[in-house]
Design an enzyme around this catalytic site. Structure first.
Site, PDB file in Angstrom:
ATOM      1  N   LYS A  13      49.968  53.119  35.805  1.00  0.00           N
ATOM      2  CA  LYS A  13      49.994  53.354  34.362  1.00  0.00           C
ATOM      3  C   LYS A  13      49.002  54.437  33.959  1.00  0.00           C
ATOM      4  O   LYS A  13      49.316  55.309  33.160  1.00  0.00           O
ATOM      5  CB  LYS A  13      49.675  52.066  33.583  1.00  0.00           C
ATOM      6  N   ARG A  88      48.161  42.508  26.429  1.00  0.00           N
ATOM      7  CA  ARG A  88      48.276  41.854  27.734  1.00  0.00           C
ATOM      8  C   ARG A  88      48.620  40.388  27.582  1.00  0.00           C
ATOM      9  O   ARG A  88      48.833  39.707  28.575  1.00  0.00           O
ATOM     10  CB  ARG A  88      46.927  41.949  28.445  1.00  0.00           C
ATOM     11  N   ARG A 127      42.716  53.017  46.174  1.00  0.00           N
ATOM     12  CA  ARG A 127      42.372  53.728  44.944  1.00  0.00           C
ATOM     13  C   ARG A 127      40.871  54.025  44.880  1.00  0.00           C
ATOM     14  O   ARG A 127      40.054  53.194  45.227  1.00  0.00           O
ATOM     15  CB  ARG A 127      42.779  52.855  43.756  1.00  0.00           C
ATOM     16  N   ARG A 160      36.530  50.727  42.511  1.00  0.00           N
ATOM     17  CA  ARG A 160      36.214  49.813  41.414  1.00  0.00           C
ATOM     18  C   ARG A 160      35.963  48.429  41.982  1.00  0.00           C
ATOM     19  O   ARG A 160      36.683  47.998  42.882  1.00  0.00           O
ATOM     20  CB  ARG A 160      37.405  49.737  40.457  1.00  0.00           C
ATOM     21  N   ARG A 171      43.974  39.289  39.531  1.00  0.00           N
ATOM     22  CA  ARG A 171      44.534  40.099  38.436  1.00  0.00           C
ATOM     23  C   ARG A 171      46.061  40.082  38.460  1.00  0.00           C
ATOM     24  O   ARG A 171      46.705  40.076  37.412  1.00  0.00           O
ATOM     25  CB  ARG A 171      44.016  41.545  38.553  1.00  0.00           C
TER      26      ARG A 171
HETATM   27  P1  AMP Z   1      42.792  47.802  33.603  1.00  0.00           P
HETATM   28  O1  AMP Z   1      42.106  49.053  33.974  1.00  0.00           O
HETATM   29  O2  AMP Z   1      43.802  47.995  32.497  1.00  0.00           O
HETATM   30  O3  AMP Z   1      43.365  47.063  34.783  1.00  0.00           O
HETATM   31  O4  AMP Z   1      41.673  46.833  32.962  1.00  0.00           O
HETATM   32  C1  AMP Z   1      40.517  46.470  33.680  1.00  0.00           C
HETATM   33  C2  AMP Z   1      39.922  45.189  33.113  1.00  0.00           C
HETATM   34  O5  AMP Z   1      39.573  45.377  31.722  1.00  0.00           O
HETATM   35  C3  AMP Z   1      40.858  43.982  33.096  1.00  0.00           C
HETATM   36  O6  AMP Z   1      40.886  43.325  34.344  1.00  0.00           O
HETATM   37  C4  AMP Z   1      40.226  43.129  31.997  1.00  0.00           C
HETATM   38  O7  AMP Z   1      39.030  42.499  32.446  1.00  0.00           O
HETATM   39  C5  AMP Z   1      39.831  44.184  30.978  1.00  0.00           C
HETATM   40  N1  AMP Z   1      40.920  44.462  30.023  1.00  0.00           N
HETATM   41  C6  AMP Z   1      41.559  45.655  29.829  1.00  0.00           C
HETATM   42  N2  AMP Z   1      42.498  45.555  28.882  1.00  0.00           N
HETATM   43  C7  AMP Z   1      42.467  44.258  28.454  1.00  0.00           C
HETATM   44  C8  AMP Z   1      43.214  43.515  27.492  1.00  0.00           C
HETATM   45  N3  AMP Z   1      44.202  44.073  26.772  1.00  0.00           N
HETATM   46  N4  AMP Z   1      42.897  42.202  27.324  1.00  0.00           N
HETATM   47  C9  AMP Z   1      41.912  41.624  28.010  1.00  0.00           C
HETATM   48  N5  AMP Z   1      41.179  42.251  28.946  1.00  0.00           N
HETATM   49  C10 AMP Z   1      41.444  43.567  29.174  1.00  0.00           C
END
Ligand code: AMP
Length: 228
Positions: A13, A88, A127, A160, A171
Site C-alpha cells: 500500500k 482499520r 522490507r 521496522r 498484525r
Molecule cells: P502500518 O504502517 O499501516 O502497518 O501501521 C503501523 C502501525 O501503526 C500499526 O500496526 C498500528 O499499531 C498503527 N496504526 C496505523 N494505522 C492505524 C489505524 N488506523 N488504527 C489503529 N492503529 C493504527
C-alpha cells in the site's frame, strides 16, 4: 475525490500510495507513516503510541481519528485525499463517514489489494526502511543503489521492529479479524474494487490507475477532474 487503499501488512500500500498521490495530485494520509514520524520525533503523541506499534497492536480509535482529522483539515491544493492504513476497524469506518460528511465529502473508491500470505511474509521480512525520510526498500525487489543506505539521504536502512516475524503474524491476524470485515461494508456500498497485488509494483499501479482513469471525468466548470 477520496480514495482508500485497504490491504494486509506487506500488500504494498505504501508504495502505491506514494505513486498514486503524485500521479493524481492527491493528499496522502498514511496513518502508519504519520505515527512513525511522531515516534521518531519523541512527541507526546509518539510516546503514547509507540508501545502499541512495537507490539503490532492497533492504536486506540480516538487517537487515530484525531490524527486523521487534523491531517485532513490542514488543507492543500490537491484534488482530494488518498487514505492508507485508515480505517482499520468498523468503528473507524463509521467515524470516517461522519468526519467526511461534516466536510461535505464522501468516499469515492476503495481499492482492496489482495496478496497471498506466503508472499506477504516474503515481502515483509525483506522490507527495509529509511528511519529519516521513511522511503521503502526491499533486499530483493527494490534494493538501494548503495548497500543498505537510503538513495536519497544516505541514512543506513533499518528493519521496522514490527516487521519481525512474530509481530507480523499478530498484525496479519488483526487484519483478518478487524479490517477484513470492512471489505463487505464497502462492497455493499458498491465502492470496492479488488486488485491482484501479487505482481510487481508497476503492474499493481497499472491496474489501479486504469480503474481510476476510466472513472474520472473532466469538469470544465470547476477545472477539475472528478470521479464519474
Ligand atoms: P502500518 O504502517 O499501516 O502497518 O501501521 C503501523 C502501525 O501503526 C500499526 O500496526 C498500528 O499499531 C498503527 N496504526 C496505523 N494505522 C492505524 C489505524 N488506523 N488504527 C489503529 N492503529 C493504527
Amino acid at each position: 475525490m477520496v480514495i482508500l487503499l485497504i490491504g494486509p501488512p506487506g500488500a504494498g500500500k505504501g508504495t502505491q500510495v506514494d505513486r498514486l498521490s503524485q500521479h493524481y495530485c492527491l493528499n496522502k494520509v498514511g496513518t502508519g507513516d504519520i505515527l512513525r514520524q511522531e515516534v521518531v520525533k519523541r512527541s507526546e503523541l509518539g510516546v503514547k503510541v509507540e508501545g502499541y506499534m512495537k507490539k503490532g497492536k492497533l492504536v486506540p480509535d480516538d487517537i487515530i481519528v484525531d490524527v486523521v482529522t487534523r491531517r485532513m483539515d490542514w488543507g492543500s491544493n490537491c484534488r482530494g485525499y488518498l487514505l492508507d492504513g485508515f480505517p482499520r476497524t468498523k468503528k473507524q469506518a463509521q467515524m470516517l463517514d461522519h468526519l467526511l460528511k461534516e466536510r461535505g465529502k464522501k468516499i469515492d473508491l476503495v481499492f482492496n489489494i489482495e496478496v497471498s500470505e506466503p508472499e506477504l511474509i516474503r515481502r515483509i521480512s525483506g522490507r527495509r526502511v529509511c528511519p529519516k525520510c521513511f522511503r521503502l526498500y526491499h533486499i530483493d525487489y527494490n534494493k538501494p543503489r548503495v548497500d543498505e543506505l537510503c538513495d536519497y539521504c544516505r541514512t543506513p536502512l533499518i528493519q521496522r521492529e514490527d516487521d519481525r516475524e512474530e509481530v507480523v503474524r499478530k498484525r496479519l491476524t488483526l487484519y483478518r479479524e478487524e479490517t477484513k470485515p470492512l471489505l463487505q461494508y464497502y462492497r455493499r456500498q458498491s465502492k470496492l474494487v479488488d486488485i491482484n497485488g501479487n505482481g510487481r509494483a508497476e503492474e499493481v499501479f497499472r491496474q489501479i490507475s486504469a480503474y481510476i482513469d476510466s472513472h474520472l471525468s473532466y469538469n470544465s466548470h470547476s477545472n477539475k477532474a472528478e470521479l464519474k
